[in-house]
Design a protein around this motif. Structure first.
Motif, PDB file in Angstrom:
ATOM      1  N   TYR A   1       0.821  -1.207   0.000  1.00  0.00           N
ATOM      2  CA  TYR A   1       0.000   0.000   0.000  1.00  0.00           C
ATOM      3  C   TYR A   1       0.853   1.254   0.000  1.00  0.00           C
TER       4      TYR A   1
ATOM      5  N   ARG B   1       1.635   1.982  -3.447  1.00  0.00           N
ATOM      6  CA  ARG B   1       0.529   2.563  -4.208  1.00  0.00           C
ATOM      7  C   ARG B   1       0.247   3.997  -3.779  1.00  0.00           C
ATOM      8  N   ILE B   2       0.495   4.276  -2.520  1.00  0.00           N
ATOM      9  CA  ILE B   2       0.309   5.659  -2.077  1.00  0.00           C
ATOM     10  C   ILE B   2       1.333   6.568  -2.736  1.00  0.00           C
ATOM     11  N   PHE B   3       2.560   6.079  -2.827  1.00  0.00           N
ATOM     12  CA  PHE B   3       3.612   6.907  -3.404  1.00  0.00           C
ATOM     13  C   PHE B   3       3.509   6.983  -4.926  1.00  0.00           C
TER      14      PHE B   3
END
Lengths: 941, 189
Positions: free
Chosen positions: B108, B111-113
């Motif tokens: 995650y 995916r956030i970055f």
């Protein structure tokens, strides 16, 4: 599973006919398709997909495993089917029994169903192309089974049954039982489903999908779990299943209960969100310490204090439990009680109160033995807990990669503390991250240029000298004060001022208060990097505390030896007086039956009871420590905060931003204080059983008080340090302190004679004699014998030797592992370099490899980067290399230049992007399989 | 808590426990916090979505520079507006919970970055990331030169296959070595 065998089996299946279960077919088809895809993927060679494909790989692995398993069953399956075919043919001709007909019907039906399922499976596989959940395909059979009605299910089972039972024995098969193979397969599937249920939360999928999957899996498990246990074992099986369900539920509830029981979760969370994880780590440590002390308190209280209080003789019955006559007037005075004299001194808080009768009360509780074992057991338990926690921490924290390997990436990817929920802290965090970025960039650029190394060295030496002076001075001061307090003790207490009575504790606390900031100031001279400076600071404070504690102890031991002398003379005098009394009595009344002299317990002459004196010293130390700590917080933090806050309105400079400002929370100082406090508890608990209870109270109040203080008057750190790295560091300190506090206690137990008239060991030569006595008198003789043998030096020496050898062996093994790790790392580095160079100019920097490459015709040593890459390319590159570069100067300069120039316009850059579906969630996007090279290999590393 | 507990059926509660790293209390608390964000009229609807700005007003997320990204990553919304259903919200909390594995967390985090959702961290992603970390104010922002230097350093370290971007496996490789990622990648309600 090598794909070749797969092909074999597929062929076999085709030979046999289409009787095999459809799933296998669809599975293999699917497999073939996927292999095609992989081939395609290889030809396209997309480095980018490596990441996404890791998921796929995993899933595929699973699927392959499944398929492999099926294959194992397959040959025999197909044989069975073969046989069955014949049989059914025969049967068709004869049409003998009704059952056969029924079976056939089901066969047909199942065939039909198979067709259907095949379609379904194909559809599923198509639909799921972009779905990481390959398991769906692998389990298509189960899923279909689950999706269809129960009727069909039954039929399917029948079909299965027919296929297996006929082959196994005869047409008179048992309706109720599945063959063993089928059972095993089903069981495995059920197990798999269970595993899926258990690991579902580890999958980064959407909740909806997980929910659907979970429901399916649960349904499947429920449906088929019952089918597994047929006949005899059915009930048992059902019971077992039910029990496991219950146990799982219970476990979950228990887990919930456990987390609900953890105290101060909210409080710590609040602190966490304000100050980040580092300050919170102190409170977590405090909580951990509280738990540990609570358990120690349970031991002490349950095994020592409570038995004596409930079953022992009451207060006033014997001299050791009575306040002496000359102290009785002041025994209730607050000033006396405050220094733990008077009634406190002769209470269960201290060693002297405990009776030395071998057994007490109706339960025949062996108090002296219990006292000794509890005293030692506390150490044992603490040791165990600390080491276990350390081991767990060591496992959790990263695998100890080199600090320098990923400095920037770590700063980038892991520096944000997601717990921060306070804008102010967030601002600080931004600032500190920026500085750390800038610093590391500068570091990287300049790489430690030292402008004046001599001056720096001189300053560092000077600083260390100063600090050594401080340490020595503080040690001497404590020794001096303790000595003086012994002189004071000989004087009349009435002449002494309060300060003179509490000089030792006061001086020690003051030193602990003054020295750390002093060290910090001196450390400015050294100009270390803050992280290193913090370590030095911690080390120095540790040395200070340790030095102080040990000086205190040595001075105390001096006192103890003095007390032992007076005790000896007193004992002799008492003995002499008693003898005189006996002699006089028998001479006077002319009888040998001499009654005990009647003396009121308060009037009995008694020794100084050095154990209680030591206990009192420790308790006083703890109390004064608490006082000083709390006062510091109140004055240093709270008053300062108030001053800054309200005087700021009418002051000539900005107090909040300028000089005094608000205090920061001193994590390292607080942690060290806690550790040393614990060390004193461990040491003192043997002499003052009440000390542990006192400490529990202290930690409890500390928790609330410090939480409040932090939230009310501290500001977040300018530089926020991460906590986890130092966790084990603190634990290591704790272990060291534990060990150091173990030493004096064991020394007294083993060498010093206990007081003759107080405490549980009075009358014994040494404290541990209690154990010997118990072994000799209460245990069977052979145990005593075993004990004698076991304590024989002849046995102990080999045991020690064995342990040393074991340590040596383990050490060697761990070194071997380290070496292996290093090698692997080197290999990775090499592969990386190779890759880099191949990408840039198809040249190898590694001379050895290059030589080999030149020797070998087809470069089998290094896996070629791409399969489809035309070999001519390499040849050309080679040629160009030999022309461009002088042999032997496969220097870095050239390579570096190329790297710089070629890295950016990566020829494969655009290709990697194009075919990927953009915008979709990357985790779910399914890409082609990675090449045989790096992606896979690295995944395993 | 009584009303909220009754809203979550027992089955779904146990399912959520099975599917997330959260305990019962945490799920109930999450539900409570979630329903607090809802309007009166929306309360009965199980599939109601909370818009991103409301989620971001939670104190736990308020000062997080990645709050928008977090919402976008966990949102199942069709319009990509970062609105969250309760299940998405639970997903979020589960990934950020104490007991979530490194695998999940790093996945995650990646995916956030990954700001542009293309499955890799390229230079523009990294640049945005640095800007998020250093804050938006002028005095903390890095100069373009520093930025370039920093990003090339990062790529040098973690871009193992040298394609100019950091992909998930490279990212996880880097992250898994870090001693304090797991302890800091946490959000607790």
């Amino acid at each position: 599973m090598p794909p070749k065998r797969k092909n074999d089996t597929i062929i076999k299946v085709e030979d046999v006919g289409m009787e095999v279960d459809a799933v296998l077919d669809s599975g293999s088809e699917d497999e073939a398709r996927r292999r095609n895809k992989t081939r395609r993927a290889k030809t396209q060679r997309k480095a980018k997909q490596v990441s996404d494909d890791e998921d796929n790989e995993e899933d595929e692995d699973e699927a392959q495993k499944k398929r492999g398993r099926k294959k194992r069953n397959k040959p025999q399956d197909s044989d069975q089917d073969d046989e069955e075919d014949k049989r059914s043919g025969r049967r068709k001709r004869s049409k003998a029994s009704r059952r056969n007909a029924a079976n056939e019907e089901s066969d047909e039906e199942s065939e039909e169903e198979r067709g259907e399922r095949k379609k379904g499976a194909r559809a599923v596989s198509k639909r799921d192309k972009d779905d990481p959940n390959k398991e769906k395909k692998g389990n298509a059979k189960e899923k279909d089974g689950a999706n269809k009605g129960s009727e069909k299910d039954r039929k399917k089972k029948n079909g299965k049954k027919s296929s297996s039972s006929f082959s196994s024995s005869s047409s008179e098969s048992d309706e109720e039982s599945l063959s063993e193979g089928e059972m095993a397969a089903l069981k495995e599937q059920v197990e798999e489903k269970k595993k899926l249920i258990a690991t579902l939360r580890n999958k980064p999928w959407r909740m909806k999908k997980r929910l659907v999957l979970l429901k399916e899996a649960q349904e499947f498990v429920e449906r088929f779990e019952g089918a597994l246990g047929k006949g005899k074992g059915r009930k048992l099986y059902a019971f077992k299943v039910m029990m496991t369900k219950k146990i799982i539920k219970f476990k979950r509830d228990f887990e919930n209960f456990k987390t609900a029981c953890i105290p101060w979760e909210r409080k710590i969370k609040e602190v966490e969100s304000h100050f980040g994880s580092s300050v919170a780590s102190y409170f977590i440590f405090l909580r951990w310490m509280y738990g540990l002390n609570l358990i120690l308190f349970g031991f002490m209280f349950g095994l020592v204090v409570l038995p004596e209080a409930l079953m022992g003789l009451p207060y006033g019955s014997i001299p050791r439990k009575t306040v002496p006559r000359d102290e009785q007037d002041t025994a209730m005075d607050f000033s006396v009680l405050f220094e733990f004299g008077g009634y406190c001194k002769y209470s269960f808080l201290f060693y002297g109160y405990y009776n030395s009768d071998r057994t007490t009360g109706v339960l025949k509780f062996r108090l002296p033995l219990s006292y000794l074992l509890t005293g030692v057991g506390i150490f044992g338990y603490s040791l165990m807990v600390v080491i276990r926690t350390m081991a767990r921490n060591a496992n959790e924290g990263g695998d100890g990669a080199d600090e320098g390997e990923f400095t920037f990436s770590w700063k980038m990817f892991t520096s944000w503390d997601y717990l921060i929920g306070n804008p102010e802290t967030a601002d600080n965090k931004y600032a500190s991250i920026t500085t750390s970025f800038k610093e590391s960039i500068v570091d990287e650029q300049e790489n430690q240029k030292d402008e004046n190394i001599h001056l720096r060295r001189f300053l560092r030496i000077l600083a260390n000298l100063l600090i050594l002076c401080c340490l020595g001075g503080s040690g001497y001061l404590i020794y001096f004060v303790v000595k003086r307090s012994q002189d004071f003790a000989k004087m009349d207490p009435a002449d002494l001022t309060w300060f003179e009575k509490n000089e030792v504790e006061f001086v020690m606390s003051l030193l602990g208060l003054v020295c750390p900031p002093l060290f910090e100031t001196i450390a400015e001279l050294e100009d270390y990097h803050p992280r290193i400076a913090l370590k030095w600071q911690l080390g120095r404070i540790f040395a200070l505390f340790l030095g102080n504690l040990y000086t205190f102890l040595f001075a105390l031991f001096d006192e103890v030896t003095g007390k032992l002398e007076t005790e000896k003379s007193l004992k002799n005098a008492t003995d002499w007086a008693l003898n005189e009394y006996y002699a006089n009595y028998s001479a006077h009344f002319n009888t040998t039956d001499v009654p005990q002299p009647i003396v009121h317990p308060a009037d009995v002459v008694r020794g100084p009871c050095w154990e209680t004196a030591v206990g009192i010293e420790f308790v006083k130390l703890i109390v004064s420590d608490v006082e000083v700590t709390y006062l510091t917080i109140l004055i240093g933090d709270f008053a300062r905060a108030l001053l800054v806050r309200f005087l700021n309105y009418c002051w000539c400079w900005d107090l909040e931003a300028g000089f005094p400002s608000y205090a920061e929370f001193d994590i390292s100082g607080n942690v060290l204080g806690l550790i040393f406090n614990q060390g004193m508890i461990w040491m003192g608990a043997f002499y003052a059983p009440g000390l542990v209870g006192l400490n529990v109270l202290r930690l409890l109040t500390s928790m609330y008080y410090q939480c409040w203080a932090v939230m009310a008057c501290n500001v977040p750190h300018q530089r926020v340090f991460k906590a986890s790295r130092s966790n084990n560091f603190y634990m290591g300190l704790l272990l060291l302190v534990l060990f150091l506090s173990l030493l004096p206690v064991v020394y007294t137990i083993m060498t010093l004679p206990p007081s003759f008239d107080c405490g549980p060991f009075s009358g014994q030569e040494r404290m541990y004699d209690v154990v010997m006595e118990t072994i000799e008198q209460d245990l069977p003789a052979f145990i005593g014998n075993i004990f004698t043998y076991a304590t024989n030096p002849g046995l102990i020496m080999p045991a020690v030797l064995l342990m040393v050898l074991a340590i040596y062996y383990l050490n060697t093994v761990s070194k071997g592992y380290q070496q292996a790790n290093l090698d692997l790392k080197k290999k990775m580095q090499m592969a990386r370099d190779e890759e880099k160079n191949r990408r840039n100019n198809k040249d190898s920097t590694n001379q050895v490899m290059k030589d080999l490459e030149d020797l070998l015709p087809n470069k089998s040593l290094i896996p070629p980067p791409t399969k489809e890459e035309p070999p001519s390319d390499v040849v050309i590159e080679k040629g160009s290399k030999s022309t461009k570069m002088k042999p032997g100067s496969a220097g870095k300069g050239v390579n570096l230049q190329k790297e710089v120039s070629l890295a950016a316009p990566n020829p494969r850059g655009p290709v990697t992007h194009a075919p990927r579906p953009r915008g979709g969630a990357p985790g779910n996007a399914r890409g082609p399989q990675p090449g045989p090279g790096r992606g896979r290999g690295r995944g395993h590393l | 808590m009584g009303t909220t507990a009754s809203q979550l059926s027992k089955e779904s509660l146990s399912e959520y426990q099975e599917l997330t790293f959260l305990t019962k209390q945490e799920i109930l608390l999450a539900h409570k916090r979630f329903t607090e964000l809802l309007n009166k009229s929306e309360k009965g609807d199980p599939n109601v979505r909370i818009p991103m700005n409301k989620i971001n007003s939670l104190p736990e997320l308020k000062s997080n520079p990645f709050k928008d990204r977090i919402c976008c990553v966990f949102s199942t919304s069709e319009h990509k507006d970062g609105s969250l259903t309760f299940e998405d919200f639970l997903d979020l909390l589960s990934a950020f919970s104490d007991s979530a594995t490194l695998e999940i967390k790093s996945h995650y985090a990646f995916r956030i970055f990954d700001f542009d959702d293309d499955g890799t961290l390229d230079r523009s992603d990294l640049e945005k990331l640095v800007n998020c970390l250093t804050g938006e104010t002028e005095e903390t922002k890095l100069s373009p030169d520093e930025m370039r230097q920093l990003i090339s350093n990062i790529l040098e370290e973690s871009d193992i296959d040298k394609d100019g971007t950091v992909n998930l496996s490279e990212f996880q490789h880097v992250i898994s070595r870090s001693p304090d990622f797991v302890s800091s990648f946490k959000i607790v309600l």
